[in-house]
Design an enzyme around this catalytic site. Structure first.
Site, PDB file in Angstrom:
ATOM      1  N   GLN A 131       0.802  -1.225   0.000  1.00  0.00           N
ATOM      2  CA  GLN A 131       0.000   0.000   0.000  1.00  0.00           C
ATOM      3  C   GLN A 131       0.833   1.272   0.000  1.00  0.00           C
ATOM      4  O   GLN A 131       0.657   2.150  -0.836  1.00  0.00           O
ATOM      5  CB  GLN A 131      -0.935   0.014   1.208  1.00  0.00           C
ATOM      6  CG  GLN A 131      -1.861   1.227   1.257  1.00  0.00           C
ATOM      7  CD  GLN A 131      -2.901   1.116   2.361  1.00  0.00           C
ATOM      8  OE1 GLN A 131      -3.016   0.098   3.027  1.00  0.00           O
ATOM      9  NE2 GLN A 131      -3.683   2.170   2.569  1.00  0.00           N
ATOM     10  N   ASP A 132       1.777   1.364   0.926  1.00  0.00           N
ATOM     11  CA  ASP A 132       2.471   2.618   1.188  1.00  0.00           C
ATOM     12  C   ASP A 132       3.922   2.307   1.548  1.00  0.00           C
ATOM     13  O   ASP A 132       4.175   1.329   2.262  1.00  0.00           O
ATOM     14  CB  ASP A 132       1.766   3.309   2.372  1.00  0.00           C
ATOM     15  CG  ASP A 132       2.068   4.786   2.477  1.00  0.00           C
ATOM     16  OD1 ASP A 132       2.122   5.460   1.438  1.00  0.00           O
ATOM     17  OD2 ASP A 132       2.244   5.266   3.606  1.00  0.00           O
ATOM     18  N   TYR A 174       7.451   2.302   3.541  1.00  0.00           N
ATOM     19  CA  TYR A 174       7.808   2.498   4.948  1.00  0.00           C
ATOM     20  C   TYR A 174       8.199   3.957   5.161  1.00  0.00           C
ATOM     21  O   TYR A 174       8.844   4.566   4.305  1.00  0.00           O
ATOM     22  CB  TYR A 174       8.987   1.604   5.330  1.00  0.00           C
ATOM     23  CG  TYR A 174       8.682   0.119   5.295  1.00  0.00           C
ATOM     24  CD1 TYR A 174       7.695  -0.433   6.107  1.00  0.00           C
ATOM     25  CD2 TYR A 174       9.404  -0.747   4.470  1.00  0.00           C
ATOM     26  CE1 TYR A 174       7.427  -1.803   6.087  1.00  0.00           C
ATOM     27  CE2 TYR A 174       9.148  -2.116   4.449  1.00  0.00           C
ATOM     28  CZ  TYR A 174       8.164  -2.630   5.261  1.00  0.00           C
ATOM     29  OH  TYR A 174       7.898  -3.981   5.232  1.00  0.00           O
ATOM     30  N   PHE A 227       7.350  -4.088   1.077  1.00  0.00           N
ATOM     31  CA  PHE A 227       7.719  -4.993   2.166  1.00  0.00           C
ATOM     32  C   PHE A 227       9.228  -5.098   2.391  1.00  0.00           C
ATOM     33  O   PHE A 227       9.665  -5.612   3.420  1.00  0.00           O
ATOM     34  CB  PHE A 227       7.132  -6.403   1.962  1.00  0.00           C
ATOM     35  CG  PHE A 227       5.638  -6.471   2.081  1.00  0.00           C
ATOM     36  CD1 PHE A 227       5.031  -6.380   3.327  1.00  0.00           C
ATOM     37  CD2 PHE A 227       4.836  -6.602   0.952  1.00  0.00           C
ATOM     38  CE1 PHE A 227       3.647  -6.426   3.442  1.00  0.00           C
ATOM     39  CE2 PHE A 227       3.453  -6.646   1.057  1.00  0.00           C
ATOM     40  CZ  PHE A 227       2.843  -6.562   2.306  1.00  0.00           C
ATOM     41  N   SER A 265       5.804  -6.864   9.711  1.00  0.00           N
ATOM     42  CA  SER A 265       5.076  -7.559   8.636  1.00  0.00           C
ATOM     43  C   SER A 265       6.007  -8.484   7.861  1.00  0.00           C
ATOM     44  O   SER A 265       5.634  -9.611   7.505  1.00  0.00           O
ATOM     45  CB  SER A 265       4.424  -6.551   7.687  1.00  0.00           C
ATOM     46  OG  SER A 265       3.367  -5.862   8.305  1.00  0.00           O
ATOM     47  N   ASN A 325       4.200  -1.158  -4.475  1.00  0.00           N
ATOM     48  CA  ASN A 325       3.316  -0.392  -3.599  1.00  0.00           C
ATOM     49  C   ASN A 325       2.321   0.398  -4.439  1.00  0.00           C
ATOM     50  O   ASN A 325       2.656   0.846  -5.542  1.00  0.00           O
ATOM     51  CB  ASN A 325       4.119   0.571  -2.729  1.00  0.00           C
ATOM     52  CG  ASN A 325       4.631  -0.064  -1.457  1.00  0.00           C
ATOM     53  OD1 ASN A 325       3.910  -0.796  -0.788  1.00  0.00           O
ATOM     54  ND2 ASN A 325       5.877   0.215  -1.113  1.00  0.00           N
ATOM     55  N   SER A 331      -7.424  -5.949   2.714  1.00  0.00           N
ATOM     56  CA  SER A 331      -8.557  -5.421   1.950  1.00  0.00           C
ATOM     57  C   SER A 331      -8.141  -4.380   0.928  1.00  0.00           C
ATOM     58  O   SER A 331      -8.725  -4.304  -0.164  1.00  0.00           O
ATOM     59  CB  SER A 331      -9.599  -4.830   2.907  1.00  0.00           C
ATOM     60  OG  SER A 331      -9.040  -3.789   3.685  1.00  0.00           O
ATOM     61  N   HIS A 342      -3.587  -9.450   5.792  1.00  0.00           N
ATOM     62  CA  HIS A 342      -2.284  -8.789   5.740  1.00  0.00           C
ATOM     63  C   HIS A 342      -1.342  -9.416   6.777  1.00  0.00           C
ATOM     64  O   HIS A 342      -1.775  -9.830   7.853  1.00  0.00           O
ATOM     65  CB  HIS A 342      -2.467  -7.298   6.035  1.00  0.00           C
ATOM     66  CG  HIS A 342      -1.304  -6.460   5.643  1.00  0.00           C
ATOM     67  ND1 HIS A 342      -0.205  -6.294   6.453  1.00  0.00           N
ATOM     68  CD2 HIS A 342      -1.062  -5.733   4.526  1.00  0.00           C
ATOM     69  CE1 HIS A 342       0.667  -5.501   5.856  1.00  0.00           C
ATOM     70  NE2 HIS A 342       0.179  -5.145   4.687  1.00  0.00           N
TER      71      HIS A 342
END
Length: 274
Positions: free
Chosen positions: A110-111, A113, A124, A135, A170, A213, A234
């Protein structure tokens, strides 16, 4: 007279092109791509720094759209006023390490770090000298139970996966330091939607891994008849216990790749700890 001169030039050009080797033609095409990339980098306030040639060909149309111009102005302004991650030369590292023609697996994040020295253009993943975030540690735990012989590499750099064709993408490619989702809805999502859309349309037999989600919503249009879609919770400590552990997505991914005549991902192939 001018018409004749133009005709003669075209004939000469055709003659020269006819004598070029495939390698020379490929080199000319690459030089053209590099020149266009430099031009777009200049037009977009230097946003397109260190961008992979294979991806540039696929996404070139996006860089001329109004939203991308606004995005580039926003990111430039943010870098002038705040600390922004990842560094400008690493925002598009996913395009450098994973050629568009080599993509076999897509893992959506998503975003980036938002801590110091963490983000480096792969979801990741973190730099080798940075402690793996929770994570990613949970991903390693699942790998240890899912893949025979997997061992924790001692760091958090996933560049070895990217080089095998795992696109670590991402949804948003930059972030203000210590402020998660601070660059959300500024235009990056349109860029990454274009990436997923192109892969969905032009490739077949890919594995899309959608954890959480947000990733599942973003990948909602992926063609299930052409690709394998692995959905799950997640790996964050807040949710991993609700089904991430035991999902076996890594082995399922490899099973699918082998069934479709592709080389499996060596999840253990990560840079050694120095």
């Amino acid at each position: 007279m001018n018409g004749q001169l133009s005709t003669d030039r075209n004939k000469l050009k055709s003659s020269i092109n006819g004598q070029l080797s495939p390698e020379q033609k490929e080199r000319m095409e690459q030089n053209k791509v590099v020149a266009l990339a430099k031009l777009h980098a200049k037009k977009t306030n230097g946003l397109l720094v260190n961008f992979g040639n294979s991806w540039y060909k696929v996404l070139e149309a996006e860089f001329s759209k109004p939203y991308f111009s606004e995005l580039s102005k926003f990111v430039e302004s943010e870098r002038n006023k705040h600390t922004v991650y990842p560094p400008a030369n690493e925002v598009f590292m996913w395009t450098k390490l994973c050629d568009v023609n080599d993509v076999k697996v897509v893992i959506l994040g998503q975003d980036p770090y938002h801590g110091p020295k963490q983000a480096h253009g792969l979801c990741f993943s973190v730099q080798k000298d940075v402690r793996p975030p929770p994570s990613l540690e949970n991903m390693y735990k699942e790998l240890a139970s899912d893949i025979d012989g997997f061992k924790h590499p001692g760091h958090g750099s996933l560049t070895g996966w990217a080089k095998q064709g795992v696109l670590l993408l991402n949804a948003c490619l930059t972030v203000r330091a210590h402020q998660a989702n601070s660059h959300k809805d500024k235009g990056w999502e349109k860029v990454t939607d274009a990436v997923i859309s192109w892969l969905n349309k032009n490739k077949s037999g890919l594995v899309f891994i959608l954890w959480g989600s947000y990733a599942q919503k973003k990948g909602g249009f992926i063609d299930k008849k052409k690709h394998l879609i692995l959905k799950g919770v997640h790996p964050s400590p807040l949710s991993a216990h609700r089904g991430f552990f035991g999902c076996k997505h890594f082995s399922k991914c490899n099973d699918y790749l082998k069934e479709h005549g592709k080389k499996a991902i060596d999840w253990n192939d990560l840079p050694p700890q120095e």
